[in-house]
Design an enzyme around this catalytic site. Structure first.
Site, PDB file in Angstrom:
ATOM      1  N   HIS A 168      16.015  49.068 -74.165  1.00  0.00           N
ATOM      2  CA  HIS A 168      16.532  48.113 -73.182  1.00  0.00           C
ATOM      3  C   HIS A 168      16.646  46.724 -73.801  1.00  0.00           C
ATOM      4  O   HIS A 168      17.644  46.033 -73.644  1.00  0.00           O
ATOM      5  CB  HIS A 168      15.612  48.088 -71.962  1.00  0.00           C
ATOM      6  CG  HIS A 168      15.989  47.083 -70.937  1.00  0.00           C
ATOM      7  ND1 HIS A 168      17.155  47.157 -70.211  1.00  0.00           N
ATOM      8  CD2 HIS A 168      15.356  45.949 -70.524  1.00  0.00           C
ATOM      9  CE1 HIS A 168      17.228  46.121 -69.384  1.00  0.00           C
ATOM     10  NE2 HIS A 168      16.160  45.366 -69.558  1.00  0.00           N
ATOM     11  N   TYR A 220      10.350  57.174 -72.364  1.00  0.00           N
ATOM     12  CA  TYR A 220      11.067  57.763 -71.231  1.00  0.00           C
ATOM     13  C   TYR A 220      12.277  58.612 -71.619  1.00  0.00           C
ATOM     14  O   TYR A 220      12.979  59.109 -70.751  1.00  0.00           O
ATOM     15  CB  TYR A 220      11.507  56.667 -70.244  1.00  0.00           C
ATOM     16  CG  TYR A 220      12.290  55.526 -70.855  1.00  0.00           C
ATOM     17  CD1 TYR A 220      13.670  55.612 -71.030  1.00  0.00           C
ATOM     18  CD2 TYR A 220      11.662  54.347 -71.243  1.00  0.00           C
ATOM     19  CE1 TYR A 220      14.390  54.572 -71.581  1.00  0.00           C
ATOM     20  CE2 TYR A 220      12.373  53.289 -71.797  1.00  0.00           C
ATOM     21  CZ  TYR A 220      13.737  53.410 -71.958  1.00  0.00           C
ATOM     22  OH  TYR A 220      14.446  52.364 -72.510  1.00  0.00           O
ATOM     23  N   ARG A 275      23.184  53.793 -74.067  1.00  0.00           N
ATOM     24  CA  ARG A 275      22.488  52.702 -74.756  1.00  0.00           C
ATOM     25  C   ARG A 275      21.618  53.323 -75.844  1.00  0.00           C
ATOM     26  O   ARG A 275      20.565  53.883 -75.579  1.00  0.00           O
ATOM     27  CB  ARG A 275      21.630  51.947 -73.734  1.00  0.00           C
ATOM     28  CG  ARG A 275      20.972  50.688 -74.257  1.00  0.00           C
ATOM     29  CD  ARG A 275      19.860  50.255 -73.308  1.00  0.00           C
ATOM     30  NE  ARG A 275      18.681  51.092 -73.461  1.00  0.00           N
ATOM     31  CZ  ARG A 275      17.850  51.426 -72.480  1.00  0.00           C
ATOM     32  NH1 ARG A 275      18.087  51.027 -71.255  1.00  0.00           N
ATOM     33  NH2 ARG A 275      16.798  52.178 -72.722  1.00  0.00           N
TER      34      ARG A 275
END
Length: 378
Positions: free
Chosen positions: A276, A285, A272
């Site tokens: 998100h 992160y 990805r």
């Protein structure tokens, strides 16, 4: 033959060895866009015409995703989960299905939905914050996109079992992310599908993160594909950024299910690229070096390079695909740039097939109040 293995074969359960995925992900095309050193055993490369069409749809899918991301920044969408970097999974998945088959998508699978035939504006309706999915699921054989993780997988399995019982010959493709494989619904769906030999293919788009939780903190399995073995489901893992490989593997999986041999589990290793959702900060992160490494494996660039090198695609084809994608984006912008005025009376439209007396009374009261409000403003 050991006694336990012999008994397993006799009662119809396959030996574990027959269920295992390949030791390394199936790959036809390298990250550089060249043919892999060795052709994967047991899989055939899709015809050139099919790959050309897949390329055109990948270009459209990438442009659709970019436009939807822009619409979310402009406030036209309440939220948008980008699938940039996962187009090979989405396009190959949609193209693996026939007219009578069903697609069960997640909230990140709008590119697959559009490829399957859902109108682009309708595919984004739920993400605008509307109360419904925006389209007629039976008309396009696409279930409403699922936001809670993996809750659609038992539904997909139930649909597949219904198709089996009716002898309709249809197959269901259920999409799920790596995070969804940690949910109980995932395990329940696999177990039911295997026991009842439901014609469903589970496609795990392993994009490395469940929001911010990395794969290593989700599962200790050598690969998520191995999760099918415990339920008696044959499984495979594939390079999810190689459309040629994903198409080849999914074709085999769908053929397996359609032939009455039960479910199949495929894990596609992908990434990805964006956050998100548009509300996420992925920099908290993961680092930029990781993203750059995966950008080098971009599925669209890889397929384009491969097809040009094979003479299956020309520069004119590339330009035509991009022009077609721009038309899609322009049409989407124009139709999304319209204010939607919700009708309060829709609250009562789909509660019951036959409204109760209380609902009829409440609707009449609200209609009268709305009419008074309109007349006072008129």
């Amino acid at each position: 033959m050991p006694a336990m293995v012999a008994e397993s074969v006799q009662d119809g359960r396959p030996p574990a060895q027959a269920l295992l995925p390949s030791a390394v992900p199936v790959q036809f095309v390298t990250e550089a866009g060249t043919a892999a050193p060795a052709a994967p055993a047991g899989y055939a490369e899709p015809p050139g015409e099919r790959l050309r069409e897949a390329y055109r749809l990948m270009v459209r899918g990438r442009r659709f995703d970019q436009q939807a991301t822009a619409l979310s920044r402009q406030g036209r969408l309440a939220v948008y989960p980008s699938s940039r970097g996962q187009e090979a999974c989405q396009i190959a998945g949609a193209l693996a299905l026939r007219e009578g088959d069903w697609l069960f998508p997640t909230y990140r699978d709008t590119v697959a939905m559009v490829t399957r035939g859902v109108d682009p504006v309708q595919a984004l309706t739920l993400l605008r914050g509307d109360r419904h999915c925006g389209f007629d699921p039976p008309a396009v054989r696409v279930a409403p996109p699922c936001t809670p993780l993996a809750t659609h997988l038992p539904h997909a399995t139930g649909m597949a079992d219904a198709l089996r019982r009716k002898g309709a010959g249809g197959v269901v493709l259920a999409l799920v992310g790596d995070g969804g494989t940690s949910e109980g619904d995932f395990h329940e769906a696999l177990n039911f599908a295997a026991v009842f030999r439901a014609p469903v293919v589970f496609l795990i788009q392993n994009n490395r993160y469940a929001i911010s939780v990395p794969l290593a903190r989700q599962s200790a399995a050598p690969a998520l594909a191995y999760k099918g073995v415990g339920y008696g489901v044959p499984s495979e893992q594939v390079d999810g950024n190689d459309l040629v490989a994903v198409t080849a593997v999914l074709t085999t999986a769908v053929d397996h299910a359609r032939a009455g041999q039960g479910p199949f589990l495929v894990e596609a290793h992908t990434y990805r690229v964006d956050g998100h959702t548009n509300a996420d900060d992925p920099g908290r992160y993961r680092d930029d070096d990781e993203v750059r490494r995966w950008l080098a494996a971009d599925p669209l660039r890889r397929l384009e390079t491969y097809l040009l090198g094979r003479g299956l695609l020309t520069e004119r084809d590339v330009e035509a695909a991009r022009a077609d994608a721009e038309e899609l984006a322009a049409d989407l912008r124009a139709r999304m740039d319209v204010e939607v005025r919700p009708d309060p009376l829709d609250l009562f439209a789909h509660v019951y097939a036959e409204p109760t007396a209380q609902l009829v009374e409440q609707r009449a009261r609200l209609a009268a109040e709305s009419a008074d409000t309109e007349s006072s403003h008129g």
